[in-house]
Design a protein around this motif. Structure first.
Motif, short mmCIF file in Angstrom:
data_model
loop_
_atom_site.label_atom_id
_atom_site.label_comp_id
_atom_site.label_asym_id
_atom_site.label_seq_id
_atom_site.Cartn_x
_atom_site.Cartn_y
_atom_site.Cartn_z
N GLY A 88 0.98 -1.27 0.05
CA GLY A 88 -0.02 -0.09 -0.03
C GLY A 88 0.90 1.18 -0.09
N VAL A 89 0.22 2.34 -0.48
CA VAL A 89 0.90 3.67 -0.55
C VAL A 89 -0.05 4.73 0.08
CG1 VAL A 89 2.49 3.04 -2.53
CG2 VAL A 89 0.29 4.07 -3.01
N GLY A 90 0.73 5.71 0.41
CA GLY A 90 -0.13 7.00 1.01
C GLY A 90 0.37 8.19 0.35
N PRO A 91 0.04 8.66 -0.91
CA PRO A 91 0.50 9.79 -1.73
C PRO A 91 0.26 11.10 -0.60
CG PRO A 91 -1.01 8.62 -2.93
CD PRO A 91 -1.17 7.95 -1.68
N GLU A 101 -3.49 16.02 -7.26
CA GLU A 101 -3.28 15.76 -8.65
C GLU A 101 -3.62 14.39 -9.17
OE1 GLU A 101 0.68 16.40 -10.14
OE2 GLU A 101 0.80 18.29 -9.05
N LEU A 102 -4.06 14.23 -10.40
CA LEU A 102 -4.75 13.00 -10.68
C LEU A 102 -3.73 11.98 -10.65
CD1 LEU A 102 -7.09 13.89 -13.95
CD2 LEU A 102 -7.67 12.98 -11.56
N GLY A 103 -2.44 12.31 -10.72
CA GLY A 103 -1.74 11.24 -10.52
C GLY A 103 -1.51 10.63 -9.44
N ASP A 104 -1.72 11.56 -8.12
CA ASP A 104 -1.79 11.05 -6.98
C ASP A 104 -2.93 10.32 -6.75
OD1 ASP A 104 0.12 12.88 -6.17
OD2 ASP A 104 -1.37 14.30 -5.38
N TRP A 105 -4.27 10.47 -7.30
CA TRP A 105 -5.29 9.44 -7.38
C TRP A 105 -4.93 8.26 -8.03
CZ3 TRP A 105 -9.33 9.90 -4.31
CH2 TRP A 105 -9.80 11.23 -3.57
N ARG A 106 -4.43 8.40 -9.11
CA ARG A 106 -4.05 7.26 -10.02
C ARG A 106 -3.23 6.31 -9.45
NH1 ARG A 106 -4.58 10.87 -15.12
NH2 ARG A 106 -6.59 10.64 -15.65
N GLU A 110 -4.22 2.65 -8.00
CA GLU A 110 -3.71 1.49 -8.95
C GLU A 110 -2.80 0.61 -7.87
OE1 GLU A 110 -0.48 2.44 -11.63
OE2 GLU A 110 -1.87 3.11 -13.11
N VAL A 111 -2.36 1.20 -6.78
CA VAL A 111 -1.67 0.28 -5.82
C VAL A 111 -2.51 -0.24 -4.78
CG1 VAL A 111 0.19 0.04 -4.02
CG2 VAL A 111 0.55 1.46 -6.25
N ASN A 112 -3.32 0.83 -4.23
CA ASN A 112 -4.02 0.17 -2.96
C ASN A 112 -5.47 -0.67 -3.49
OD1 ASN A 112 -2.08 1.71 -1.96
ND2 ASN A 112 -3.45 3.07 -0.87
N VAL A 113 -5.97 -0.50 -4.62
CA VAL A 113 -7.13 -1.15 -4.87
C VAL A 113 -6.84 -2.12 -6.08
CG1 VAL A 113 -9.64 -0.83 -5.61
CG2 VAL A 113 -8.48 0.95 -4.44
N LEU A 114 -6.36 -1.57 -7.16
CA LEU A 114 -6.13 -2.46 -8.18
C LEU A 114 -5.24 -3.48 -7.76
CD1 LEU A 114 -6.64 -0.35 -11.40
CD2 LEU A 114 -8.10 -1.96 -10.69
N ARG A 204 5.30 7.46 -14.44
CA ARG A 204 4.01 8.02 -14.93
C ARG A 204 3.22 8.56 -14.14
NH1 ARG A 204 3.95 2.70 -13.39
NH2 ARG A 204 2.09 1.86 -12.55
N HIS A 205 3.35 8.61 -12.97
CA HIS A 205 2.55 9.25 -12.14
C HIS A 205 3.09 10.58 -11.29
CE1 HIS A 205 -0.59 6.37 -12.84
NE2 HIS A 205 -0.06 5.47 -11.95
N ALA A 206 4.35 11.01 -11.95
CA ALA A 206 4.96 11.92 -11.30
C ALA A 206 3.82 13.12 -11.20
CB ALA A 206 6.26 12.27 -12.11
N ARG A 207 4.50 14.08 -10.09
CA ARG A 207 3.55 15.18 -9.64
C ARG A 207 4.34 16.26 -10.70
NH1 ARG A 207 1.32 16.32 -4.61
NH2 ARG A 207 1.58 14.63 -2.98
N ALA A 208 3.20 17.26 -11.07
CA ALA A 208 3.48 18.36 -11.93
C ALA A 208 4.03 19.45 -11.10
CB ALA A 208 2.32 18.79 -12.59
#
Ligand SMILES: NC(=O)c1ccc[n+]([C@@H]2O[C@H](COP(=O)([O-])OP(=O)(O)OC[C@H]3O[C@@H](n4cnc5c(N)ncnc54)[C@H](O)[C@@H]3O)[C@@H](O)[C@H]2O)c1
Length: 285
Positions: A88-91, A101-106, A110-114, A204-208
């Motif tokens: 699990g991760v916690g952005p 950011e959408l990258g945080d959500w994705r 991706e990690v915690n649910v998918l 691919r999910h880098a923060r802007a």
């Protein structure tokens, strides 16, 4: 799953923190343990601390990676009995969830649910087909799993989803030889690497924009003390023992006794039953 000796356990996020503690607890019961993790440094540490286990690189966010892990484990061990979808991760949180950011959500989803779903998809069909006893443990969290901390919305949303996914799995697996558990590690926070999970954020999910600087568990504890609070930690070994017990007893909720948690459960249920606004929403420490 009364008998663990000689059986096979797979733990994702097994390179550190709670995952490694789970691996050690299963190994102490004579199980053959596979620790899977995306972080090479964590895998090296796990190899040093639990040399009897197999530590393998795998990314729970990637179905192909999890399928390859399952192929390898079944080819080596012939079976899997206990699957802990624990990675699990916690952005790091943004001030407002609509500014996160959408990258945080994705990344979080991706990690915690998918990640949990990928583990189930990769391992469960063969566990069921084996006809042997088995157990799936999904790591949730009180934050989201019981009641959300709004300032950590991404994490809370993902962990609420883990609980629902796990309930659905339980409903679907009733009458089979595969038990299911939803794990709420605690009752206090664990002194693990989750608070600096940003180290594993993929490009691919880098923060802007630069996010808040992550604080370690000890830095969070220090900040709490500075606010007159008394930080409390639950040892990961205690949680791992609860998991072993729950697997043996085929218990669904792995929710350690806690007046604070019980009060939250009641407050949320009361809010629903009385159709009143949520009065249980709390802030992060
Ligand atoms: N620490 C706490 O207080 C706490 C409380 C409630 C729930 N949890 C949950 O416990 C679980 C374990 O976390 P922890 O506290 O031991 O943190 P941790 O960071 O020490 O361990 C998590 C492990 O997951 C690995 N990981 C991250 N992304 C991955 C990926 N894509 N694929 C495979 N592995 C990946 C990390 O490398 C790490 O080794 C998590 O699901 C976390 O949300 C932790």
């Amino acid at each position: 799953m009364r008998e663990l000796d000689g059986r096979v356990a797979v733990v994702t996020g097994g390179g550190g923190g709670l995952g490694l503690a789970l691996g050690k607890a299963f190994a102490a019961r004579g199980m053959r343990v596979v620790l899977a993790d995306v972080e090479e440094a964590a895998l090296d540490k796990a190899r040093a601390e639990l040399p009897g286990a197999t530590a393998l690189a795998a990314d729970v966010a990637d179905q192909d990676s999890m399928d390859a892990l399952a192929d390898r484990v079944f080819a080596t061990h012939g079976a899997v009995h206990v699957l802990c979808n624990n990675a699990g991760v916690g952005p790091s949180a943004a001030p407002w969830l609509w500014e996160q950011e959408l990258g945080d959500w994705r990344w979080g989803l991706e990690v915690n649910v998918l990640g949990v779903l990928h583990g189930v998809r990769a391992f469960l069909p063969r566990m069921l087909a084996s006809g042997e006893d088995g157990h799936v443990v999904n790591t949730a969290s009180g934050n989201g799993g019981i009641a959300p901390i709004p300032s950590a919305a991404v994490y809370a949303v993902t962990k609420a989803a883990v609980v629902t996914l796990t309930e659905c799995l339980k409903g679907q697996l009733d009458g089979t030889r595969i038990g299911v558990s939803a794990l709420f590690p605690g009752p206090h926070m664990l002194r693990t690497g989750i608070f600096t999970a940003e180290r594993n954020r993929p490009a691919r999910h880098a923060r802007a924009q630069a996010g808040p600087v992550p604080r370690t568990a000890d830095e969070i504890a220090e900040a709490m003390r500075a606010h007159g609070l008394t930080p409390e930690f639950t040892p990961v070994e205690d949680v791992a023992e609860q998991v072993v017990e729950a697997v043996r007893a085929d218990r669904f909720w792995i929710l350690p006794p806690s007046d604070r948690t019980d009060a939250l459960v009641r407050a949320r249920a009361d809010s629903l039953l009385t159709r009143s606004d949520p009065a249980y929403l709390r802030e992060a420490p």
